[in-house]
Enzyme design. Structure first.
Site, short mmCIF file in Angstrom:
data_model
loop_
_atom_site.label_atom_id
_atom_site.label_comp_id
_atom_site.label_asym_id
_atom_site.label_seq_id
_atom_site.Cartn_x
_atom_site.Cartn_y
_atom_site.Cartn_z
N SER A 86 5.32 4.99 -6.99
CA SER A 86 6.77 5.04 -7.21
C SER A 86 7.25 3.80 -7.96
O SER A 86 8.11 3.88 -8.85
CB SER A 86 7.52 5.20 -5.89
OG SER A 86 7.06 4.29 -4.93
N HIS A 141 1.17 10.05 -1.58
CA HIS A 141 2.08 8.90 -1.56
C HIS A 141 3.13 9.15 -0.47
O HIS A 141 2.80 9.22 0.70
CB HIS A 141 2.67 8.73 -2.98
CG HIS A 141 3.38 7.43 -3.23
ND1 HIS A 141 3.28 6.34 -2.42
CD2 HIS A 141 4.21 7.05 -4.25
CE1 HIS A 141 4.01 5.35 -2.90
NE2 HIS A 141 4.60 5.75 -4.01
N HIS A 180 -6.08 3.07 3.97
CA HIS A 180 -5.15 2.64 2.91
C HIS A 180 -5.95 2.20 1.70
O HIS A 180 -7.07 1.70 1.85
CB HIS A 180 -4.27 1.48 3.40
CG HIS A 180 -3.05 1.27 2.55
ND1 HIS A 180 -3.06 0.47 1.44
CD2 HIS A 180 -1.79 1.78 2.64
CE1 HIS A 180 -1.86 0.49 0.88
NE2 HIS A 180 -1.07 1.29 1.59
N ARG A 186 4.20 -2.63 8.83
CA ARG A 186 5.32 -1.68 8.94
C ARG A 186 5.07 -0.74 10.13
O ARG A 186 5.99 -0.35 10.83
CB ARG A 186 5.46 -0.87 7.64
CG ARG A 186 5.76 -1.75 6.43
CD ARG A 186 5.73 -0.97 5.14
NE ARG A 186 4.41 -0.40 4.88
CZ ARG A 186 4.12 0.39 3.86
NH1 ARG A 186 5.05 0.70 2.98
NH2 ARG A 186 2.91 0.87 3.68
N ASP A 208 2.62 5.57 7.79
CA ASP A 208 2.96 6.98 7.95
C ASP A 208 2.51 7.55 9.29
O ASP A 208 2.93 8.63 9.68
CB ASP A 208 2.36 7.79 6.81
CG ASP A 208 2.96 7.36 5.48
OD1 ASP A 208 4.19 7.27 5.42
OD2 ASP A 208 2.20 7.09 4.54
N ARG A 258 12.97 2.95 -0.95
CA ARG A 258 12.13 2.46 -2.05
C ARG A 258 12.97 2.13 -3.29
O ARG A 258 12.62 1.26 -4.08
CB ARG A 258 11.04 3.51 -2.33
CG ARG A 258 9.98 3.14 -3.35
CD ARG A 258 9.33 1.80 -3.14
NE ARG A 258 8.65 1.59 -1.88
CZ ARG A 258 7.34 1.79 -1.65
NH1 ARG A 258 6.59 2.20 -2.62
NH2 ARG A 258 6.81 1.53 -0.48
N ARG A 310 2.13 -0.06 -22.62
CA ARG A 310 1.29 0.80 -23.46
C ARG A 310 -0.18 0.37 -23.34
O ARG A 310 -0.71 -0.30 -24.22
CB ARG A 310 1.79 0.70 -24.91
CG ARG A 310 1.15 1.55 -26.01
CD ARG A 310 0.67 2.85 -25.55
NE ARG A 310 0.26 3.74 -26.64
CZ ARG A 310 -1.00 4.16 -26.79
NH1 ARG A 310 -1.95 3.77 -25.99
NH2 ARG A 310 -1.28 5.01 -27.76
N1 AMX Z 1 -10.06 9.66 7.91
C1 AMX Z 1 -11.29 10.05 7.55
N2 AMX Z 1 -11.94 9.60 6.45
C2 AMX Z 1 -11.28 8.70 5.72
C3 AMX Z 1 -10.01 8.22 6.06
C4 AMX Z 1 -9.40 8.75 7.21
N3 AMX Z 1 -8.15 8.40 7.57
N4 AMX Z 1 -9.61 7.33 5.13
C5 AMX Z 1 -10.63 7.25 4.23
N5 AMX Z 1 -11.63 8.08 4.59
C6 AMX Z 1 -12.84 8.38 3.85
C7 AMX Z 1 -12.47 8.86 2.47
O1 AMX Z 1 -12.13 10.26 2.47
C8 AMX Z 1 -13.70 8.55 1.67
O2 AMX Z 1 -14.65 9.55 1.93
P1 AMX Z 1 -15.66 10.08 0.78
O3 AMX Z 1 -16.50 8.88 0.45
O4 AMX Z 1 -16.39 11.19 1.44
O5 AMX Z 1 -14.80 10.50 -0.38
C9 AMX Z 1 -14.16 7.25 2.31
O6 AMX Z 1 -13.55 7.20 3.60
C10 AMX Z 1 -13.76 6.01 1.53
O7 AMX Z 1 -12.32 6.05 1.30
P2 AMX Z 1 -11.47 4.69 1.23
O8 AMX Z 1 -11.95 3.93 0.04
O9 AMX Z 1 -11.50 4.01 2.54
O10 AMX Z 1 -10.00 5.24 1.02
P3 AMX Z 1 -9.23 5.49 -0.36
O11 AMX Z 1 -8.75 4.18 -0.88
O12 AMX Z 1 -10.03 6.34 -1.28
O13 AMX Z 1 -8.00 6.37 0.13
C11 AMX Z 1 -6.24 6.97 1.62
C12 AMX Z 1 -6.94 5.83 0.87
C13 AMX Z 1 -4.97 6.43 2.29
C14 AMX Z 1 -5.84 8.10 0.64
C15 AMX Z 1 -7.22 7.48 2.71
O14 AMX Z 1 -7.50 6.45 3.63
C16 AMX Z 1 -6.73 8.71 3.43
O15 AMX Z 1 -6.93 9.83 2.93
N6 AMX Z 1 -6.05 8.54 4.62
C17 AMX Z 1 -5.49 9.63 5.35
C18 AMX Z 1 -4.18 10.10 4.67
C19 AMX Z 1 -3.07 9.08 4.85
O16 AMX Z 1 -2.87 8.53 5.90
N7 AMX Z 1 -2.30 8.83 3.76
C20 AMX Z 1 -1.19 7.86 3.79
C21 AMX Z 1 -1.52 6.57 3.08
C22 AMX Z 1 -0.37 5.57 3.14
C23 AMX Z 1 0.53 5.71 1.97
O17 AMX Z 1 0.21 5.27 0.86
N8 AMX Z 1 1.70 6.31 2.12
#
Ligand code: AMX
Length: 432
Positions: free
Chosen positions: A241, A271, A318, A327, A373, A399, A419
């Protein structure tokens, strides 16, 4: 007392000189390198932009102009009835870099009250959308519909000097932030409450009045809005965002176009939409385990089942953070203070205790800790706001303060059109 605009006007020339000096004398200094993995991988960790309003430390979480959330909970002025910081104070801090006094905050509150009336035609634009339109679509449409109000566009057409751009961006920012609660409240009222508008209460602060216009006239909900709108305001410059607002703004698009772009990014499930996903999962957990507050053991096996079926645990992990999100902790403290016996909070609390160890044992997530979240939804549910699709709009209203403060500074520093250079896989193959 100098006004907010006068304070900014005094800060800008000095900071502009500092930045000009850095760019001129140290512009060739290397601050990082970019790997092929990063070029394909969402540019994670690439140091390629400057944002002044806040910085995210992987272990410590967000600092707004150098201050942590617990520090700000103590230092920012509060409403007479409450203990939570007023978001107007955070906005003052983000914009100027100074902790505000009570008078500084009162000035922002008064300005936003005076500018807070939504133009009539915006209601008509929203009314033209089917009521089932997602609240984030309505938010984006309601923001961009106000674009004809832009003072910057009018003055730009008349011909102004580059050094004045920030002033009219500031005016647009103040107008848009002042009206966002009325816009968001109308979206809520028309989507879920039959369209009856609740007029603003001029006695209330920005967040308190927002709670009132939404239809929640309790001290707890006003306090929740003050906390919520303060802690979601900014998360440095690279999140979608913030980055989308900055990118679109770099074309000299006005704040209406720029913020709408940021909100379109916030609407994505990776997000801002994550908070509603988390709540759905928690409700699903409760239903699947037969209602009430399930035992640690039952919750633990449910978490393992979710992981073993290849799904993620929402609310954990994260992209940058490597510790519990401060938070989240602020929201947890709010819940402990106001609603310790709430059933959903007790589920969240048990998950708080058991999930990190499970994720560590599972061994995949780089960050096994709680993110913001994981908590916000249950606070809103407890207060009777059960419409999950609306939650991201609250995030968006908050935000907007951070990303628009940054846009004012982008104009003040005369930052250029963004760019970056893209590459083709054909090219990549030639260098490996
Ligand atoms: N549960 C289970 N597995 C998870 C996990 C979780 N909460 N968070 C990460 N992992 C897994 C990933 O899926 C990935 O698996 P893969 O190697 O098989 O693809 C592995 O761990 C490595 O991922 P990462 O580097 O730790 O995370 P990322 O930076 O790629 O992604 C995020 C970050 C937030 C998307 C991820 O932790 C996630 O999907 N969390 C659950 C959804 C969530 O809570 N989203 C809100 C985020 C906060 C925000 O920005 N609003």
């Amino acid at each position: 007392m100098p006004t907010l605009k006068e304070t900014l006007a005094a800060r800008i020339p000095k900071f502009r000189r500092e930045v000009d000096d850095i760019r001129h004398n140290h512009g060739e200094k290397v601050i990082g390198e970019v790997t092929i993995a990063q070029a394909y991988g969402g540019m994670r960790g690439v140091k390629s932009m400057v944002t002044e309003t806040s910085a995210l430390d992987p272990n410590e979480g967000i600092r707004f102009r150098g201050h942590t959330i617990p520090e700000l909970q103590k230092a920012l002025p509060r409403a007479a009835e409450g203990e939570e910081p007023l978001p107007e104070g955070l906005f003052y801090l983000l914009l100027t870099g100074d902790l505000p006094t009570e008078e500084n905050v009162a000035e922002v509150t008064a300005e936003w009250q005076a500018r807070g009336t939504l133009p009539e035609y915006v209601y008509k634009v929203l009314d033209a959308l089917p009521p089932q339109t997602h609240p984030m679509t309505q938010l984006s449409a309601g923001i961009v519909a106000q674009q004809p109000e832009s003072v910057f566009v009018r003055r730009y057409r008349e011909g102004i000097s580059k050094s004045e751009y920030w002033e009219y961006t500031f005016e647009d920012t103040m107008n848009l932030l002042a009206r966002l609660p009325a816009l968001a409240a109308y979206i809520y009222r028309r989507t879920y409450k039959g369209g009856k508008i609740i007029p603003a209460d001029p006695e209330l602060d920005w967040a308190g009045n927002f709670a009132h216009m939404l239809g929640y006239d309790t001290r707890m909900f006003r306090e929740l809005m003050r906390l919520y709108l303060t802690i979601h305001a900014d998360h440095e410059g690279g999140n979608v965002s913030a980055h989308a607002t900055h990118l679109v703004g770099s074309t000299l698009s006005d704040v209406y176009y720029s913020l709408a772009a940021g909100m379109n990014g916030l609407a994505g499930p990776l997000h801002g939409l994550a908070n509603q996903e988390v709540l759905r999962w928690i409700l699903h957990v409760r239903e699947e385990l037969g209602g009430g507050v399930p035992s640690r053991q039952k919750l633990s096996s449910f978490v393992w089942d979710t992981l073993n079926s290849g799904r993620v645990i929402p609310g954990y992990g994260h992209a940058v953070l490597r510790k519990t999100d401060p938070r989240y902790m602020a929201e947890r403290e709010f819940a402990l203070k106001h609603m310790p016996d709430d059933e959903l909070f007790r589920i969240v609390s048990t998950l708080y205790e058991i999930v990190p160890a499970i994720l560590i044992e599972h061994g995949k997530a780089k960050n096994p800790w709680h993110n913001v979240d994981a908590h916000s939804g249950v606070l809103l549910m407890h207060n009777g706001m059960v419409e999950h699709d609306f939650y991201t709009v609250l995030f968006g209203v908050s935000r907007a303060m951070g990303v628009l403060s940054s846009l004012v500074w982008d104009r003040a520093l005369g930052l250029p059109l963004e760019r970056p250079k893209s590459l083709t896989t054909e090219y990549i193959k030639t260098i490996i």
